[in-house]
Motif scaffolding. Sequence first.
Motif, short mmCIF file in Angstrom:
data_model
loop_
_atom_site.label_atom_id
_atom_site.label_comp_id
_atom_site.label_asym_id
_atom_site.label_seq_id
_atom_site.Cartn_x
_atom_site.Cartn_y
_atom_site.Cartn_z
N ILE A 105 -2.34 14.54 -24.34
CA ILE A 105 -2.83 15.65 -23.52
C ILE A 105 -2.58 15.30 -22.05
O ILE A 105 -3.04 14.27 -21.57
N PHE A 106 -1.83 16.16 -21.37
CA PHE A 106 -1.53 15.96 -19.96
C PHE A 106 -2.36 16.92 -19.11
O PHE A 106 -2.52 18.09 -19.45
N GLU A 107 -2.89 16.40 -18.02
CA GLU A 107 -3.55 17.23 -17.00
C GLU A 107 -2.66 17.20 -15.77
O GLU A 107 -2.44 16.15 -15.17
N ILE A 108 -2.12 18.36 -15.39
CA ILE A 108 -1.21 18.43 -14.26
C ILE A 108 -1.69 19.53 -13.31
O ILE A 108 -1.70 20.72 -13.69
N ASP A 109 -2.10 19.12 -12.13
CA ASP A 109 -2.54 20.07 -11.12
C ASP A 109 -3.60 21.03 -11.66
O ASP A 109 -3.58 22.23 -11.40
N GLY A 110 -4.53 20.49 -12.47
CA GLY A 110 -5.62 21.29 -13.01
C GLY A 110 -5.31 22.03 -14.29
O GLY A 110 -6.20 22.64 -14.89
N GLN A 111 -4.06 21.96 -14.76
CA GLN A 111 -3.67 22.62 -16.00
C GLN A 111 -3.58 21.60 -17.13
O GLN A 111 -3.17 20.46 -16.92
N THR A 112 -3.96 22.02 -18.34
CA THR A 112 -3.95 21.14 -19.51
C THR A 112 -2.77 21.49 -20.42
O THR A 112 -2.55 22.67 -20.73
N TYR A 113 -2.04 20.47 -20.86
CA TYR A 113 -0.92 20.64 -21.77
C TYR A 113 -1.13 19.71 -22.95
O TYR A 113 -1.10 18.48 -22.80
N ASP A 114 -1.34 20.29 -24.12
CA ASP A 114 -1.62 19.52 -25.34
C ASP A 114 -0.33 19.43 -26.15
O ASP A 114 0.13 20.41 -26.73
N LEU A 115 0.28 18.24 -26.16
CA LEU A 115 1.60 18.07 -26.75
C LEU A 115 1.54 17.23 -28.02
O LEU A 115 0.81 16.23 -28.10
N GLU A 116 2.35 17.63 -29.00
CA GLU A 116 2.51 16.88 -30.24
C GLU A 116 3.98 16.50 -30.38
O GLU A 116 4.81 16.84 -29.54
N ALA A 117 4.29 15.77 -31.47
CA ALA A 117 5.65 15.26 -31.67
C ALA A 117 6.68 16.39 -31.57
O ALA A 117 6.53 17.45 -32.19
N GLY A 118 7.70 16.17 -30.75
CA GLY A 118 8.75 17.16 -30.54
C GLY A 118 8.56 18.02 -29.32
O GLY A 118 9.52 18.65 -28.84
N ASP A 119 7.33 18.08 -28.79
CA ASP A 119 7.07 18.89 -27.60
C ASP A 119 7.55 18.16 -26.34
O ASP A 119 7.58 16.92 -26.30
N THR A 120 7.92 18.93 -25.32
CA THR A 120 8.41 18.35 -24.07
C THR A 120 7.65 18.92 -22.88
O THR A 120 7.02 19.98 -22.97
N LEU A 121 7.74 18.21 -21.77
CA LEU A 121 7.08 18.61 -20.54
C LEU A 121 7.91 18.12 -19.36
O LEU A 121 8.38 16.98 -19.36
N HIS A 122 8.11 18.98 -18.37
CA HIS A 122 8.90 18.64 -17.18
C HIS A 122 8.11 19.10 -15.98
O HIS A 122 7.75 20.28 -15.88
N PHE A 123 7.81 18.19 -15.04
CA PHE A 123 6.95 18.56 -13.92
C PHE A 123 7.29 17.77 -12.67
O PHE A 123 7.93 16.72 -12.73
N ARG A 124 6.82 18.28 -11.53
CA ARG A 124 6.97 17.59 -10.26
C ARG A 124 5.90 16.52 -10.15
O ARG A 124 4.72 16.77 -10.37
N SER A 125 6.30 15.33 -9.74
CA SER A 125 5.37 14.21 -9.67
C SER A 125 4.42 14.28 -8.49
O SER A 125 3.44 13.55 -8.44
#
Length: 204
Positions: free
Chosen positions: A146-166
Amino acid sequence: MTTLSNKTSETPRPVVGALLRTARRNRDLTLQELSSLADLSVGYLSQVERDIATPSLGSLSRLAAALELELGHFISIPNTRGLTTSAKDRETIRVREGGMTYQQLHGEFVGASFSAFLITLPAGFTTETDQHFGEEFIEVRSGRVIFEIDGQTYDLEAGDTLHFRSDLRHQARNPENFDAVVFWLGNGPTFQQRAEIAAVATDE
């Protein structure tokens, strides 16, 4: 279950907190001064020095650069200087027992602009909250993160991807009772001394 590495050093790992505190004091720096140099909070640095918090490889690299030290002063890192890595011979980079482990995938050469790792997050592990220049790409290879990015939650499982500004505040956690493995690609300050290392290698 994906395994990170079949080659792990038996050498006892150094205590990062004590090494960091000694290096800071040897340079007559206060926590506030080191905080400004490394762009990390005073409270967080205090926790790292007391081994309450475990720094990511990126944060540890920033601390090493701020203290004018090599990353290898704090942890053992593979002596990878070529363009390829062998899956059966890759070493595991570990900042601290019980923390995340990293398997280096990128090669080393002057001008390289990104780093790539397979990262294992132990069961129940939560990373530090970080914010720095660059961008990051994540692919979950196994488990759930589970990623928290700038107040947003992204719940990822195997095969899911995420691309964001650091430069957005970000944090990751493994909510399950088993390890999660992710492929990480980024051009932030993970290895700030890569160009210098590669330059030395070409001169040898």
